[in-house]
Design an enzyme around this catalytic site. Structure first.
Site, PDB file in Angstrom:
ATOM      1  N   HIS A  22     -28.622  -2.967 -26.936  1.00 30.95           N
ATOM      2  CA  HIS A  22     -28.529  -4.476 -27.301  1.00 30.95           C
ATOM      3  C   HIS A  22     -29.722  -4.900 -28.341  1.00 30.95           C
ATOM      4  CE1 HIS A  22     -25.313  -5.060 -24.674  1.00 30.95           C
ATOM      5  NE2 HIS A  22     -25.858  -5.072 -23.584  1.00 30.95           N
TER       6      HIS A  22
HETATM    7 ZN   LIG Z   1     -24.337  -3.382 -19.603  1.00 27.41          ZN
END
Ligand SMILES: [Zn+2]
Length: 315
Positions: free
Chosen positions: A136
């Site tokens: 992320h």
């Molecule tokens: Zn995850």
């Protein structure tokens, strides 16, 4: 199989849903199952700042090194910042670079080539980082417990060094690999595949090369069918290396996931990905990513099973 690990991965992030202790628990589990001899682990070096800069902006790296994040940036990152936290994540990024290099080396080892020539059974070439998978993280900001995108950094380092010319990311964490998709958007050298729960974080999902968003509650059978349908497209990109982002969070009892995979289903998932790579002769660097089961023992068992499947396939 080379297993990259450091006790220094476990940094203090306070009371947190991310179980930092899982790394040491996995190490202990691998030793007790005889999958590694104590002392046979590869201790990584931290990723160099020049290596991190292949993905991240200078301004962002400066903030991760010296602090100076705004409260809103830390809220998005969902991690406290301290020099020790930054160093732990930099070390894990180094671990993913090491695992990627070792996986490629395993693929060209003389034993393996000899086994192939003698018509012996094909063996998987793989290495594991007992950590990493911070998919992320974006070039100029961190998100969702991810400070540095070690997956993207490792691929960029191997491309830079001419060790590979193409790579694929197979991301089976329950959350879409938004940072990785963003980094490699329109990069013809890297195929990014993510299979995840559609209605979950991240709510904005930058498009990767192939995204499969699954409905809530998807079970083993449906999941494995969707995965099996997707892998030919990944292999058609003819990668020299696969980075397997083997999140434990598609598990039915995960606190941050809404899919319904069992331990058996997750093992089947690992077998499908790793045996496909073995059959195509493509080396695999395995990283762990997320896992937030109510019982940390479940998360640990899922990660250990991934390593067991790799070993069973000859890595
Ligand atoms: Zn995850």
């Amino acid at each position: 199989m080379d297993i990259v690990y450091s006790d220094r991965y476990q940094v203090d992030i306070g009371a947190h849903v991310f179980p930092m202790e899982k790394y040491a628990r996995v190490r202990d589990g691998l030793v007790s199952r005889g999958l590694i001899r104590p002392g046979a682990l590869v201790e990584p070096a931290p990723a160099g700042w020049d290596e991190l800069a292949l993905v991240h902006t200078a301004e962002y790296l400066e903030k991760t090194r010296c602090g100076g994040f705004r409260a809103s940036e830390l809220a998005l990152l969902e991690l406290p910042w301290s020099p020790a936290v930054a160093e732990g994540f930099r070390l894990m990024a180094g671990g993913t670079i090491a695992a990627a290099r070792l996986a490629v080396e395993a693929g060209v080892s003389p034993d393996r080539a000899a086994a192939g020539r003698s018509g012996g059974e094909r063996r998987l070439a793989a290495a594991v980082n007992v950590g990493g998978g911070f998919h992320h993280a974006f070039p100029s900001h961190g998100e969702g417990f991810c400070l540095y995108n070690d997956v993207a950094v490792a691929i960029r380092v191997l491309l830079r060094d001419g060790i590979i010319t193409r790579a694929a990311v197979v991301d089976v964490d329950v959350h879409q690999g938004n940072g990785t998709a963003f980094v490699f958007d329109r990069d013809p050298a890297v195929f990014t595949f993510s299979i995840h729960q559609e209605h979950n974080y991240p709510h904005v999902k930058p498009r990767g090369s192939l995204d499969v968003g699954l409905p809530d509650g998807t079970d083993d059978r449906e999941y494995l069918r969707a995965l099996e349908r997707s892998l030919p497209a990944v292999m058609a990109s003819r990668p020299d290396l696969i980075v397997y982002v083997a999140g434990a969070d598609p598990f039915i009892e995960d606190q941050l996931g809404g899919l319904s995979l069992t331990h058996e289903g997750l093992r089947g998932r690992d077998f499908l990905v790793l045996s496909t790579a073995r059959d195509a002769g493509v080396p695999v660097a395995i990283v762990f990513a997320g896992g937030y089961a109510r019982r940390v023992e479940d998360t640990t068992a899922i990660h250990i099973a991934t390593v067991e499947e790799a070993v069973r396939l000859g890595a």
